[in-house]
Design a protein around this motif. Structure first.
Motif, mmCIF file in Angstrom:
data_model
loop_
_atom_site.group_PDB
_atom_site.id
_atom_site.type_symbol
_atom_site.label_atom_id
_atom_site.label_comp_id
_atom_site.label_asym_id
_atom_site.label_seq_id
_atom_site.Cartn_x
_atom_site.Cartn_y
_atom_site.Cartn_z
ATOM 1 N N ASN A 138 3.056 14.389 0.010
ATOM 2 C CA ASN A 138 1.717 14.220 -0.568
ATOM 3 C C ASN A 138 1.182 12.801 -0.394
ATOM 4 O OD1 ASN A 138 1.891 16.881 -1.314
ATOM 5 N ND2 ASN A 138 1.844 16.518 -3.505
ATOM 6 N N ALA A 139 2.086 11.825 -0.280
ATOM 7 C CA ALA A 139 1.661 10.439 -0.057
ATOM 8 C C ALA A 139 1.419 10.161 1.425
ATOM 9 C CB ALA A 139 2.710 9.472 -0.602
ATOM 10 N N GLY A 140 1.804 11.109 2.283
ATOM 11 C CA GLY A 140 1.640 10.917 3.726
ATOM 12 C C GLY A 140 2.634 9.923 4.297
ATOM 13 N N LEU A 141 3.814 9.860 3.675
ATOM 14 C CA LEU A 141 4.845 8.917 4.124
ATOM 15 C C LEU A 141 6.144 9.660 4.410
ATOM 16 C CD1 LEU A 141 4.012 6.157 1.492
ATOM 17 C CD2 LEU A 141 3.543 6.052 3.951
ATOM 18 N N THR A 142 7.160 8.923 4.756
ATOM 19 C CA THR A 142 8.464 9.523 5.065
ATOM 20 C C THR A 142 9.449 9.236 3.932
ATOM 21 O OG1 THR A 142 9.285 7.539 6.143
ATOM 22 C CG2 THR A 142 8.089 9.132 7.536
ATOM 23 N N GLN A 143 10.561 9.991 3.944
ATOM 24 C CA GLN A 143 11.604 9.722 2.946
ATOM 25 C C GLN A 143 12.207 8.346 3.164
ATOM 26 O OE1 GLN A 143 14.344 12.556 1.572
ATOM 27 N NE2 GLN A 143 12.829 14.174 1.379
ATOM 28 N N GLU A 162 0.834 -1.209 0.000
ATOM 29 C CA GLU A 162 0.000 0.000 0.000
ATOM 30 C C GLU A 162 0.865 1.253 0.000
ATOM 31 O OE1 GLU A 162 -3.324 2.335 -0.237
ATOM 32 O OE2 GLU A 162 -3.125 0.195 -0.602
ATOM 33 N N SER A 163 1.938 1.250 0.770
ATOM 34 C CA SER A 163 2.852 2.402 0.806
ATOM 35 C C SER A 163 3.493 2.620 -0.560
ATOM 36 C CB SER A 163 3.942 2.198 1.863
ATOM 37 O OG SER A 163 3.377 2.177 3.145
ATOM 38 N N LYS A 164 3.952 1.529 -1.170
ATOM 39 C CA LYS A 164 4.574 1.645 -2.495
ATOM 40 C C LYS A 164 3.562 2.163 -3.514
ATOM 41 C CE LYS A 164 7.302 -0.846 -5.893
ATOM 42 N NZ LYS A 164 7.952 -2.104 -6.264
ATOM 43 N N ARG A 165 2.319 1.658 -3.460
ATOM 44 C CA ARG A 165 1.269 2.113 -4.367
ATOM 45 C C ARG A 165 1.009 3.601 -4.191
ATOM 46 N NH1 ARG A 165 -3.418 3.910 -4.432
ATOM 47 N NH2 ARG A 165 -3.740 3.675 -2.217
ATOM 48 N N LYS A 166 0.952 4.068 -2.939
ATOM 49 C CA LYS A 166 0.732 5.498 -2.676
ATOM 50 C C LYS A 166 1.860 6.341 -3.257
ATOM 51 C CE LYS A 166 -1.850 5.398 1.674
ATOM 52 N NZ LYS A 166 -1.752 5.695 3.115
ATOM 53 N N LEU A 167 3.092 5.887 -3.087
ATOM 54 C CA LEU A 167 4.234 6.630 -3.625
ATOM 55 C C LEU A 167 4.181 6.691 -5.154
ATOM 56 C CD1 LEU A 167 7.008 5.223 -1.261
ATOM 57 C CD2 LEU A 167 6.266 7.610 -1.381
ATOM 58 N N LEU A 168 3.875 5.570 -5.779
ATOM 59 C CA LEU A 168 3.788 5.544 -7.246
ATOM 60 C C LEU A 168 2.665 6.456 -7.750
ATOM 61 C CD1 LEU A 168 4.400 1.746 -7.853
ATOM 62 C CD2 LEU A 168 5.789 3.605 -8.794
ATOM 63 N N GLN A 169 1.515 6.372 -7.106
ATOM 64 C CA GLN A 169 0.365 7.183 -7.524
ATOM 65 C C GLN A 169 0.656 8.675 -7.343
ATOM 66 O OE1 GLN A 169 -3.256 6.172 -5.478
ATOM 67 N NE2 GLN A 169 -4.469 7.655 -6.612
ATOM 68 N N ALA A 200 10.596 5.709 3.988
ATOM 69 C CA ALA A 200 9.679 4.788 3.300
ATOM 70 C C ALA A 200 9.950 4.807 1.792
ATOM 71 C CB ALA A 200 8.229 5.163 3.588
ATOM 72 N N PHE A 201 10.185 5.985 1.250
ATOM 73 C CA PHE A 201 10.487 6.109 -0.180
ATOM 74 C C PHE A 201 11.688 5.239 -0.540
ATOM 75 C CE2 PHE A 201 12.727 7.900 -3.782
ATOM 76 C CZ PHE A 201 11.719 8.172 -4.692
ATOM 77 N N TYR A 202 12.759 5.354 0.250
ATOM 78 C CA TYR A 202 13.997 4.650 -0.074
ATOM 79 C C TYR A 202 13.936 3.151 0.221
ATOM 80 C CZ TYR A 202 16.035 9.075 -1.313
ATOM 81 O OH TYR A 202 16.309 10.264 -1.945
ATOM 82 N N LEU A 203 12.883 2.691 0.856
ATOM 83 C CA LEU A 203 12.669 1.240 0.987
ATOM 84 C C LEU A 203 12.322 0.621 -0.364
ATOM 85 C CD1 LEU A 203 10.518 0.847 4.241
ATOM 86 C CD2 LEU A 203 12.831 -0.049 3.844
ATOM 87 N N GLN A 249 11.511 17.154 -13.701
ATOM 88 C CA GLN A 249 12.589 17.972 -13.118
ATOM 89 C C GLN A 249 12.120 18.811 -11.932
ATOM 90 O OE1 GLN A 249 15.670 17.507 -13.864
ATOM 91 N NE2 GLN A 249 15.253 16.196 -15.624
ATOM 92 N N SER A 250 10.906 19.308 -11.993
ATOM 93 C CA SER A 250 10.412 20.210 -10.936
ATOM 94 C C SER A 250 9.858 19.478 -9.716
ATOM 95 C CB SER A 250 9.310 21.112 -11.502
ATOM 96 O OG SER A 250 9.833 21.898 -12.545
ATOM 97 N N THR A 251 9.702 18.178 -9.806
ATOM 98 C CA THR A 251 9.162 17.406 -8.683
ATOM 99 C C THR A 251 10.288 16.938 -7.783
ATOM 100 O OG1 THR A 251 7.315 16.634 -10.049
ATOM 101 C CG2 THR A 251 7.791 15.374 -8.066
ATOM 102 N N LYS A 252 10.095 17.113 -6.490
ATOM 103 C CA LYS A 252 11.096 16.698 -5.503
ATOM 104 C C LYS A 252 10.597 15.468 -4.745
ATOM 105 C CE LYS A 252 12.840 21.393 -4.617
ATOM 106 N NZ LYS A 252 12.598 21.819 -5.938
ATOM 107 N N ILE A 253 11.529 14.651 -4.313
ATOM 108 C CA ILE A 253 11.177 13.470 -3.516
ATOM 109 C C ILE A 253 10.426 13.893 -2.262
ATOM 110 C CG2 ILE A 253 12.102 11.573 -2.111
ATOM 111 C CD1 ILE A 253 14.298 11.248 -4.251
ATOM 112 N N SER A 254 10.835 14.996 -1.657
ATOM 113 C CA SER A 254 10.170 15.465 -0.434
ATOM 114 C C SER A 254 8.688 15.764 -0.696
ATOM 115 C CB SER A 254 10.876 16.702 0.127
ATOM 116 O OG SER A 254 10.902 17.739 -0.843
ATOM 117 N N GLU A 255 8.362 16.270 -1.893
ATOM 118 C CA GLU A 255 6.961 16.521 -2.246
ATOM 119 C C GLU A 255 6.195 15.218 -2.421
ATOM 120 O OE1 GLU A 255 6.703 20.365 -5.011
ATOM 121 O OE2 GLU A 255 8.183 18.889 -5.709
#
Length: 196
Positions: free
Chosen positions: A37-42, A8-15, A44-47, A27-33
């Motif tokens: 917006n997914a309601g997760l942490t960085q 579910e976390s991965k799906r939220k990040l992808l969406q 979690a992203f790097y998992l 280019q204008s999108t940042k990982i922090s955004e």
């Protein structure tokens, strides 16, 4: 089947990444955004992803595969009776517009991100042209047709119609698929009036 918390976390990040890339550009999108917006942490992203490029590539991989399968339909025409070709090709155009309409953010990304859109477009044109050339050798496609020009035309028209009609909601996938198939398979001239 229920998704695990990780799925579910991965799906939220992808969406979320898909929406932001389509809206703001890669280019204008940042990982922090993405994570905010997914309601997760960085963390979690790097998992799930090594980088912003990695999530971008994963988004496009499935989409690219589906597009390639639909652009390869010409290969199957040889197995059909001549009376079934038109309905088969029409159905494939409808499926193509359905895929692109169902995934408007991925469609924008795939067609507008310079590096990826050129690569995807080139692969699709090549596949369509090769199938048309084979069908030309088998007598299914007229011998006087330049198959590369026809393939480029199909891709260019499809791309433009997506932006003009599908993504605006002005036409349905079925309407676009049927019209494009009719133009390519029957042409635009009224043969009874042109003497053919």
């Amino acid at each position: 089947m229920a998704r695990t918390k990780g799925e579910e976390s991965k799906r939220k990040l992808l969406q979320t990444a898909e929406e932001l890339f389509a809206k703001k550009g890669f280019q204008s999108t940042k990982i922090s955004e993405i994570v905010a917006n997914a309601g997760l942490t960085q963390a979690a992203f790097y998992l799930y992803f090594k980088s912003k490029e990695d999530i971008f590539q994963q988004l496009l991989q499935d989409f690219d595969q589906q597009l390639m399968e639909l652009s390869d339909v010409g290969k199957k025409v040889v197995e059909l009776s001549p009376t079934d070709v038109k309905s088969y090709v029409t159905d494939m155009f409808v499926k193509l517009f359905t895929l692109l309409g169902k995934n408007p953010n991925l469609t924008r990304i795939a067609l507008q991100h310079a590096t990826e859109s050129d690569r995807i477009r080139k692969k699709i044109v090549e596949q369509i042209a090769n199938n048309m050339s084979n069908n030309q050798r088998l007598g299914i496609v007229k011998k006087e047709i330049d198959t590369w020009m026809a393939a480029e035309s199909i891709v260019a028209i499809t791309e433009r119609l997506i932006h003009r009609y599908l993504l605006t909601g002005e036409k349905t996938e079925k309407e676009l698929g049927e019209q494009v198939a009719q133009m390519f398979l029957d042409g635009i001239l009224n043969h009874s009036k042109s003497g053919d």
